[in-house]
Design a protein around this motif. Structure first.
Motif, mmCIF file in Angstrom:
data_model
loop_
_atom_site.group_PDB
_atom_site.id
_atom_site.type_symbol
_atom_site.label_atom_id
_atom_site.label_comp_id
_atom_site.label_asym_id
_atom_site.label_seq_id
_atom_site.Cartn_x
_atom_site.Cartn_y
_atom_site.Cartn_z
ATOM 1 N N TYR A 119 -13.057 11.677 0.720
ATOM 2 C CA TYR A 119 -13.034 11.797 2.106
ATOM 3 C C TYR A 119 -13.025 10.416 2.864
ATOM 4 C CZ TYR A 119 -12.946 12.843 6.997
ATOM 5 O OH TYR A 119 -12.870 12.990 8.399
ATOM 6 N N PRO A 120 -14.139 9.638 2.631
ATOM 7 C CA PRO A 120 -14.162 8.351 3.439
ATOM 8 C C PRO A 120 -13.256 7.361 2.894
ATOM 9 C CG PRO A 120 -16.481 9.104 2.445
ATOM 10 C CD PRO A 120 -15.284 10.068 1.813
ATOM 11 N N LEU A 170 -10.611 5.752 5.751
ATOM 12 C CA LEU A 170 -10.583 4.635 5.930
ATOM 13 C C LEU A 170 -9.428 4.127 6.097
ATOM 14 C CD1 LEU A 170 -11.968 1.816 6.076
ATOM 15 C CD2 LEU A 170 -12.148 1.570 3.775
#
Length: 138
Positions: free
Chosen positions: A8-9, A13
């Protein structure tokens, strides 16, 4: 993808970076595409349901400015799709339970119907959009 997954990050991003790099006129399309990718990660089989419902609501939305029946049809369609997925198993079990004393047959086994991810959320968002458009807020 779930918010606490390692992927997810990275997705966030990339999505936010591209959002700020592209021209403003394309940003709404980028949000649409990245939202579909996010949704499809876990619910790819139901992505078509979401898109079909969105297209039908949009088409009826463009028509109901002139005809009230298409506004009502869009609302009924949204509620019918939600009701089908939420209450199908319950309705089938109730029907067979009521018919069992008359027929003497045992209850058939049903596979559990998998609910589309966030079906209540996007159904109520479609209805909210329809009502706001009808009231002239959009």
């Amino acid at each position: 993808m779930i918010f606490n997954e390692a992927l997810y990050p990275l997705f966030l991003l990339i999505a936010v970076t591209i959002f700020y790099l592209i021209p403003i006129s394309y940003r709404s399309w980028w949000l649409f595409i990245s939202g579909l990718v996010f949704y499809a990660y876990y619910a790819e089989i139901f992505l078509l349901l979401f898109l079909v419902e969105a297209v039908i609501v949009y088409i009826l939305l463009k028509r109901f400015r002139k005809e009230k029946w298409s506004f009502l049809l869009a609302i009924v369609l949204c509620i019918a799709i939600l009701a089908f997925f939420k209450y199908r198993n319950m309705a089938a079990f109730t029907y067979y339970a009521l018919c069992q004393p008359l027929t003497g047959e045992s209850l058939p086994e049903f596979e559990h119907l998998i609910l589309p991810l966030a079906i209540s959320f996007f159904t109520f968002e479609f209805i909210h959009y329809l009502v706001d458009e009808r009231q002239g807020k959009i």
